[in-house]
Each structure stands twice: as C-alpha cells, then as structure tokens.
Enzyme design. Structure first.
Site, PDB file in Angstrom:
ATOM      1  N   LYS A 270       0.690  -0.953   0.106  1.00  0.00           N
ATOM      2  CA  LYS A 270       0.095   0.115   0.137  1.00  0.00           C
ATOM      3  C   LYS A 270       0.969   0.794  -0.017  1.00  0.00           C
ATOM      4  O   LYS A 270       2.020   1.313   0.194  1.00  0.00           O
ATOM      5  CB  LYS A 270      -1.050   0.181   1.275  1.00  0.00           C
ATOM      6  CG  LYS A 270      -1.986   1.037   0.756  1.00  0.00           C
ATOM      7  CD  LYS A 270      -3.312   0.260   0.412  1.00  0.00           C
ATOM      8  CE  LYS A 270      -4.276   1.092   0.410  1.00  0.00           C
ATOM      9  NZ  LYS A 270      -5.921   0.080  -0.460  1.00  0.00           N
TER      10      LYS A 270
ATOM     11  N   ASP B 111      -6.742   4.313  -4.882  1.00  0.00           N
ATOM     12  CA  ASP B 111      -7.301   4.135  -3.457  1.00  0.00           C
ATOM     13  C   ASP B 111      -8.157   5.843  -3.126  1.00  0.00           C
ATOM     14  O   ASP B 111      -7.952   6.017  -4.490  1.00  0.00           O
ATOM     15  CB  ASP B 111      -6.497   3.498  -2.667  1.00  0.00           C
ATOM     16  CG  ASP B 111      -7.091   3.129  -1.518  1.00  0.00           C
ATOM     17  OD1 ASP B 111      -7.699   2.412  -1.124  1.00  0.00           O
ATOM     18  OD2 ASP B 111      -8.054   4.348  -0.163  1.00  0.00           O
TER      19      ASP B 111
HETATM   20  O1  2IT Z   1      -7.944  -1.386  -1.724  1.00  0.00           O
HETATM   21  C1  2IT Z   1      -8.223  -2.010  -1.991  1.00  0.00           C
HETATM   22  O2  2IT Z   1      -8.437  -2.991  -2.743  1.00  0.00           O
HETATM   23  C2  2IT Z   1      -7.377  -0.959  -3.567  1.00  0.00           C
HETATM   24  N1  2IT Z   1      -7.143   0.324  -3.163  1.00  0.00           N
HETATM   25  C3  2IT Z   1      -7.690  -1.651  -4.184  1.00  0.00           C
HETATM   26  C4  2IT Z   1      -5.765  -2.079  -4.931  1.00  0.00           C
HETATM   27  C5  2IT Z   1      -5.216  -2.424  -6.179  1.00  0.00           C
HETATM   28  O3  2IT Z   1      -4.657  -2.967  -6.239  1.00  0.00           O
HETATM   29  O4  2IT Z   1      -6.352  -2.761  -7.061  1.00  0.00           O
END
Ligand code: 2IT
Length: 448
Positions: free
Chosen positions: A126, A166
């Site tokens: 993340k 996100d």
């Molecule tokens: O919280 C999540 O799963 C997302 N923001 C999507 C992450 C993604 O790699 O598509």
C-alpha cells in the site's frame, strides 16, 4: 502465554503510536487461533506470525511540488511492501490529508490477506501521501503525481510492485503517474500500475469492480441465508468510486440505496440512488469539492449536516463505503436498536474491533471488508493478466470473472469455517482462508 498473544505484544512494543495497524493485527491474529493450534510448533519454528506482522520494507520519501500560484509545498510519500509470498506487492495509493505510517501499514497488512482471498497471485502493499486533493486544480494534481512518481518509480515494476488507486487516486491520477513512470523508465511497461484508462491498457469494469464485487459478495451471503437482494434497502456512506459502483449494481438488481455521505454530512433519498443520479456521483468526485450536499441541492432531498447514516436511518443492509473506523461502538449499539440485520463492510476496516464484537454478539451478520471489497484488487489482477498477455477481455467477460471470483471467496470462507467446525462467522473465516495460502507459501520458501 499463547503464541498469538506473544506476537501481538511484541508487535505492540515495536510499533508505538500505530493504533490502526494494531487494531488490524489483533483482529486478524486472534481469528487465527484454530489454525495456529493445529500447527503451532511448525509456525513458531518458522516465525511465521512474527514475519507476517513485519513488512518486508517501508519506504518513506519527500514529495516537493509547486502550486498554481508558484508557492512551494512538501508532502510525505509512502510505499509499504508488506508481503510478497504469493506474488508481487499489489495495492492502492491513497492521497488524503490524514494519511500517515499507521494508515499505510494497516492497509498493507490487510491487503496481504485480501489479495490471498482473490485466488490470484498478488502480494500485499500500500502507499500514498498526506497530500489533500480537495480544491486542487488539475495542473496541481498532475505536478504532484509527477513528483511522487519521481521517487516511487525506483521501487515498483510489473513483477515487483504494482500500485493502483485508492481514496483520492482515480483514473486521472493513475494517468499522470503512468505518464511520468514511462518518461523516466523509457520502457512501455503498462503492467506497473492498474486502474489505467482504457486507451492505454486499462481493464473494462475496473472502475466499477469494487462496488460490483461488494454487491456480488453480498448476494452470496444473502443466498446462504435463503434471501434475495431485490426489494432491500441500503444505507451507504461515501459518494466516491466505491459507492458509485455499489449504487449502480444495487439499483440494477432491484435494491434501493437511500443514503450517501461525505465529510459534510449525509443525504437521504427515499426514492433511491439510481439512473442519472448514479452518474452524477462521478461529477461530484471530479469537481474535487468533496461535498455530498451537492447531491441534495441537485435532487431536492434531505441533507443532514455533520452526521453519518449509522443509527439515524433504518435499512436492511448497512454498507460503509467511505473510510476506516466510521462505525464505532455507539454506532453499533444504535444499529442493533434500529434492528439492522446485516453489515456489509466495503471500505477498509470501517468498523472498530469492539463494534464488530458487539454486533456479532447481538446477532448482526458482519461481512468483512477484506472479502467484500476484494473485487477491486481482483479486477486489478485481471488487468495485469491482460497487460502481460497483450489481450483485452470484454466487459461481459471481466464481469463474469469478477462474479466467479467473489463467489469463490465466499466458498473459500465457508470451507475454512467447515474445516475448523465453526459457525457462519465471515470475519474469522476470511482471516483463516486468507492466512492459509500465505503461510503455506512462506513455509515452502524458507526463512527470508
Ligand atoms: O484497497 C484496495 O484493495 C484497493 N484500493 C485496490 C488495490 C488494487 O491494487 O487494485
């Protein structure tokens, strides 16, 4: 002291001032008790839990940028590469003013288990920044994204770490980030980011996927309870990409979304958010105003300032789609008093641990976000497959795969619960199922 308790205490000591990360660690680890009991000696010897709570690396960097008036600013950028046992790090980027290391770590930890549940080969990561997009011009957003990527590019790659969007990061931001990555690296590696526009390697249905997937997962839950979605009322929070996709699918399937919310309050629309009202949510997001009152002003419905729908509006299903820790113990109590039977968590960790415990002990069915919102990242995984295979699937194909994946997640959870002789506790089941694959891969790969 139990192995789980030992690891929780060590983690607490090593991570002072990180309440959100600790909340997730406690929620996940305590659910794993039945799996740990069965295999304790091996898990202990291989320090599996200790390694699962320690990110592979945590990257923090400076992001300088210039606003439209020529004033200089500095924000902080992050990328947490938590676990790559089952695939390259994968997870979104969040741009929001209260982003800090704690936020990034809880999200990256959670992502590892979520991505495992999708059954696709993706590890957990993340990132993001404390940059606040509210009120920023398009040019300011572009310059910020370029500066952010000037550092991030050296840590990511299609087989290494694949960021996505996100909160505060949508198609526009991914476009600017990709343009700058390509400029620096030179190669056309569009598999380095997901959530791209359709013209340069994006997947159909990716914008809708989190909301659609959350609705498909709920359908599986309702089916398990012998019920149907049509005719049910839904209270949602948020009005961004996730609430948009959910409203679209729920209205299509005959359900009615009666609330949305923003930082300014919530709206109540007794006729339901459907048709062109759903499309209007996209305009609200693109305006960068971050106000849900715009919906009430346009459609003449009730706006309640400074409040959330929780405990104020009765509905068949509550679906938080806004942010973490929005349902606290007092909201859970109000929810039980109102007689709301199902909480379908969509945003990451919207409910505190004590609120979940209260709801479950009062007969409310809680579907946890790491299962419910996994359709977003799963469709990112499908985007990666299309990019590496140089193919593109139709909307119908992607939607069908998404539906199959969501049903598969529900199935895996039920299997995990059966394996340990447990009742229909979706929170525990999702953690047990997500853990198994990651732990097996770590055990197979030795101490690293
Ligand atoms: O919280 C999540 O799963 C997302 N923001 C999507 C992450 C993604 O790699 O598509």
């Amino acid at each position: 002291m139990s192995y789980i308790q030992e690891v929780i205490e060590q983690t607490e000591l090593k991570n002072p001032g990180q309440p959100q990360f600790m909340q997730t660690v406690k929620e996940v680890l305590t659910s794993l008790a039945p799996a740990v009991e069965q295999n304790e000696a091996k898990l202990r010897k291989n320090v599996i839990l200790e390694r699962m709570v320690e990110p592979d690396r945590q990257i923090i960097f400076r992001v300088p940028w210039v606003d439209d008036k020529g004033v200089y600013h500095v924000n902080r950028g992050y990328r947490i590469q938590f676990n790559n046992a089952i695939g390259p790090y994968k997870g979104g980027l969040r741009f929001q003013k209260d982003v800090n290391l704690d936020t990034m770590k809880f999200l990256a930890f959670e992502q590892t288990f979520k991505n495992s549940l999708t059954s696709l080969p993706m590890g957990g990561g993340k990132g993001g920044s404390d940059f606040d997009p509210t009120g920023k011009s398009d040019d300011e957003i572009m310059r910020f994204c370029q500066s952010f990527m000037s550092e991030l590019y050296r840590h990511i790659g299609p087989n290494m770490d694949v960021p996505a969007g996100d909160m505060g990061v949508g198609g526009r931001e991914i476009g600017y980030l990709f343009g700058w990555y390509k400029k620096i690296v030179g190669d056309y590696e569009n598999g380095v980011l997901t959530g791209k526009g359709l013209s340069y390697g994006g997947s159909l249905i990716r914008p809708e996927a989190t909301g659609f997937g959350a609705t498909y997962f709920l359908e599986e839950v309702l089916k398990h309870q012998g019920e149907h979605l049509a005719g049910k009322t839904f209270a949602l929070s948020g009005f961004g990409n996730v609430a948009w996709g959910a409203s679209k699918k729920i209205s299509e399937l005959g359900g009615k979304v009666v609330t949305l919310s923003g930082p300014d309050g919530y709206i109540y629309d007794p006729d339901g958010v459907s048709g062109e009202k759903v499309d209007f949510l996209l305009e609200m997001r693109a305006s960068n105003r971050n106000k849900v009152k715009d919906y009430a002003d346009k459609y003449g419905v009730k706006f309640v300032e400074g409040k959330k729908p929780w405990g104020n509006v009765k509905a068949d299903i509550y679906m938080p789609c806004a942010r973490q820790n929005e349902i606290l113990l007092e909201d859970a109590e109000a929810m039980v008093k109102l007689g709301v039977p199902i909480l379908n968590e969509v945003s990451n960790m919207p409910t505190t641990n004590e609120a979940i415990a209260y709801l479950q002990s009062h007969g409310v069915l809680v579907a946890p976000s790491k299962a419910v919102n996994a359709g977003g990242v799963a469709t990112s995984g499908l985007e990666m497959s299309q990019n590496s295979g140089r193919i593109s699937w139709s909307a119908v194909e992607v939607d069908a795969k998404l539906k199959t994946i969501m049903a598969g997640i529900h199935h895996q959870i039920c299997d995990a619960l059966d394996a340990y002789g447990m009742d229909y506790n979706l929170v525990a089941g999702a953690n047990l199922a997500g853990f198994k694959k990651v732990a097996d891969a770590m055990l197979a790969q030795g101490l690293y």
